[in-house]
Structure formats: C-alpha cells, structure tokens
Design a protein around this motif. Sequence first.
Motif, mmCIF file in Angstrom:
data_model
loop_
_atom_site.group_PDB
_atom_site.id
_atom_site.type_symbol
_atom_site.label_atom_id
_atom_site.label_comp_id
_atom_site.label_asym_id
_atom_site.label_seq_id
_atom_site.Cartn_x
_atom_site.Cartn_y
_atom_site.Cartn_z
ATOM 1 N N ARG A 150 0.834 -1.202 0.000
ATOM 2 C CA ARG A 150 0.000 0.000 0.000
ATOM 3 C C ARG A 150 0.869 1.253 0.000
ATOM 4 O O ARG A 150 1.885 1.313 0.688
ATOM 5 N N PHE A 151 0.433 2.254 -0.766
ATOM 6 C CA PHE A 151 0.975 3.601 -0.706
ATOM 7 C C PHE A 151 -0.086 4.483 -0.052
ATOM 8 O O PHE A 151 -1.208 4.595 -0.572
ATOM 9 N N ASN A 152 0.252 5.070 1.104
ATOM 10 C CA ASN A 152 -0.709 5.889 1.835
ATOM 11 C C ASN A 152 -2.030 5.160 2.053
ATOM 12 O O ASN A 152 -3.117 5.754 1.954
ATOM 13 N N GLY A 153 -1.938 3.874 2.351
ATOM 14 C CA GLY A 153 -3.121 3.079 2.637
ATOM 15 C C GLY A 153 -3.846 2.547 1.425
ATOM 16 O O GLY A 153 -4.770 1.739 1.562
ATOM 17 N N ARG A 154 -3.449 2.954 0.234
ATOM 18 C CA ARG A 154 -4.117 2.516 -0.994
ATOM 19 C C ARG A 154 -3.360 1.341 -1.607
ATOM 20 O O ARG A 154 -2.157 1.451 -1.860
ATOM 21 N N PRO A 155 -4.039 0.216 -1.853
ATOM 22 C CA PRO A 155 -3.338 -0.920 -2.452
ATOM 23 C C PRO A 155 -2.794 -0.582 -3.843
ATOM 24 O O PRO A 155 -3.520 -0.039 -4.680
ATOM 25 N N VAL A 156 -1.511 -0.880 -4.056
ATOM 26 C CA VAL A 156 -0.909 -0.669 -5.377
ATOM 27 C C VAL A 156 -0.386 -1.966 -5.974
ATOM 28 O O VAL A 156 -0.206 -2.056 -7.188
ATOM 29 N N LEU A 157 -0.143 -2.958 -5.141
ATOM 30 C CA LEU A 157 0.316 -4.265 -5.602
ATOM 31 C C LEU A 157 -0.348 -5.336 -4.753
ATOM 32 O O LEU A 157 -0.431 -5.205 -3.530
ATOM 33 N N MET A 158 -0.799 -6.407 -5.391
ATOM 34 C CA MET A 158 -1.358 -7.542 -4.672
ATOM 35 C C MET A 158 -0.868 -8.830 -5.314
ATOM 36 O O MET A 158 -0.716 -8.904 -6.530
ATOM 37 N N GLY A 159 -0.592 -9.826 -4.470
ATOM 38 C CA GLY A 159 -0.113 -11.085 -4.992
ATOM 39 C C GLY A 159 -0.098 -12.146 -3.928
ATOM 40 O O GLY A 159 -0.821 -12.071 -2.925
ATOM 41 N N SER A 160 0.732 -13.137 -4.134
ATOM 42 C CA SER A 160 0.828 -14.270 -3.220
ATOM 43 C C SER A 160 2.271 -14.698 -3.092
ATOM 44 O O SER A 160 3.055 -14.594 -4.057
ATOM 45 N N THR A 161 2.636 -15.194 -1.921
ATOM 46 C CA THR A 161 3.983 -15.743 -1.755
ATOM 47 C C THR A 161 4.209 -16.949 -2.654
ATOM 48 O O THR A 161 5.354 -17.324 -2.912
ATOM 49 N N GLY A 162 3.118 -17.558 -3.140
ATOM 50 C CA GLY A 162 3.272 -18.672 -4.075
ATOM 51 C C GLY A 162 3.962 -18.280 -5.360
ATOM 52 O O GLY A 162 4.480 -19.146 -6.086
ATOM 53 N N ALA A 163 3.989 -16.970 -5.664
ATOM 54 C CA ALA A 163 4.690 -16.505 -6.860
ATOM 55 C C ALA A 163 6.200 -16.631 -6.720
ATOM 56 O O ALA A 163 6.927 -16.535 -7.713
ATOM 57 N N ILE A 164 6.685 -16.821 -5.487
ATOM 58 C CA ILE A 164 8.125 -16.948 -5.250
ATOM 59 C C ILE A 164 8.491 -18.429 -5.287
ATOM 60 O O ILE A 164 8.439 -19.142 -4.283
#
Length: 268
Positions: A191-205
């Motif tokens: 989040r930037f200033n509380g606004r989500p900017v990126l979403m994902g999962s640790t499964g991507a690693i």
Amino acid sequence: MSSVQSVENLTALDIAVLARTLDEAASSHREIDPLSPQHGFRLQQAYDIQHASIALRHARGEKAVGLKLGFTSRAKMVQMGVDNLIWGLLTDAMLYEEGAEISLGDFIHPRVEPEVCFLTSRDINGPLNLLEAAAFVDGVAPAMEIIDSRYRNFKFTLEDVVADNCSSAGVVVGMFSSRISDLANRGVVVRFNGRPVLMGSTGAILGNPLRSVVQAAHLAHRAGMVIPAGSLIMAGAATAAEALLPGIHVSTEIGGLGRVEFATGAQA
C-alpha cells in the motif's frame, strides 16, 4: 570491425574498471548506459564484475549481511524481460530501519517490491533440498527491497543487471517469526498511503519462498561461497515492482507473517 570488446579479451583489469564504473554510479546516484553492448561480457563475467564492485564496498568498511535472489517470480521476469533466476550480495549499508523515513535522494529511480526474508541459523556450506532448508533457518519476516538500477531508464540485459548487483539498493525487514512451515500461499498487499498498489501471493516466489533458501545454497556452492549463520536471504519479489514517490507511507502485509513499513522523504 565491431566496437564490442571480445569476451576473450575482457581481462581482470577490465573487470575492475567496469566494477568501479558501477560503484561510482551507485555512489553518485548517477545513471549510466548499459555496459554489455560495448564490452560484450557473458554471465559469469557479469558475476565477476558484481563481486568486484561489492569488494569496493567492503574496502570502504561495509559488512556482508546476506544475499538476495532476483527474478524468482514470473511477474518479475516478464516486467524485466528476462528468464533466469539471478542473485546479488547485501551489505549493512543497504539496510534501512523498519518504519524509518528514507530519502529518495539516495537513489536514481527507486522501485519497491514485497519480499520474504529468511535469517539463517547455521552456516550453509553446500547444496540443500527443500526438506533440509528449514533446519538452516532461524526465522522469517515480511520485507521490502528497494531496487534501483544504475542503468539509464531501468533498461538492461541479463548480464548488465547481474553486474549491477541485481539492482539491489535497499532492504527493509520486519519482525522475524518462526512461521516457516506454511509459506506457500500467503496473501501479499503493498500500500501507498493506505491505498493498495500491488497484490499477490507468496506462491509466486518459486511456488514456496523456502525454495529460495534451496536456490541460494546451490548458487553459493557453485560460486565457492559459504552463507554464514546470521545471514539474510531475500527470497525474491512476490509481485512486480512499483516506482516510489516522494512523501508517501509504504507498507507491505503478508498473511500470517505480519507487516513492514517505511516512509519516503517529501523531496527526492
């Protein structure tokens, strides 16, 4: 005759010169043109340049604190236009205190990405498998890496980014816990200033971030290196990176692991 230098003619002196070029670019926060089009080095020589550049940091008094993996997620490979897992080295000067205000003037064109960070409990001096990896880990934490390519417009070849220590510039690590047994599919939100900017999962690693410890063990072994107890292993990004802006609060939450945050200064 081509102006690209033959890799067979890339000497130890050439490697030292290229390492210093990258080191000076990082120190002065000044972008440069990619090096490989002119000098034509291969991947192993890119790692030689990287290690020579890090040696200059050590000579100034910086201490080794661990390593980072890069391009462990498909999103990062697509974003950067490469298809190989890579690795770089971390020093204590790259560590920023969790919750601190970070000046963007310390960078050229910084981006942030959410990561998982492991703390090693024992020396890793050889290859490991996934079943063995947990026994070499003392804790795991939510983390963020600030990446900052020294190359103009953040454009580079695979060899260039490796020589540039895989764009590593800063690391912010949250609270460590012992929750290393179930990391495969944790939700990740930046989040930037509380606004989500990126979403994902640790499964991507790599499907499971613990596999990054396995990969780090193999890579270090092939390089003739030992990963000492107490080292950080940054597992790689769970999402693509996001460009940082002045005067914002940046936070990452990873389900079951917690939260890590920092702020950026009002001026770049």
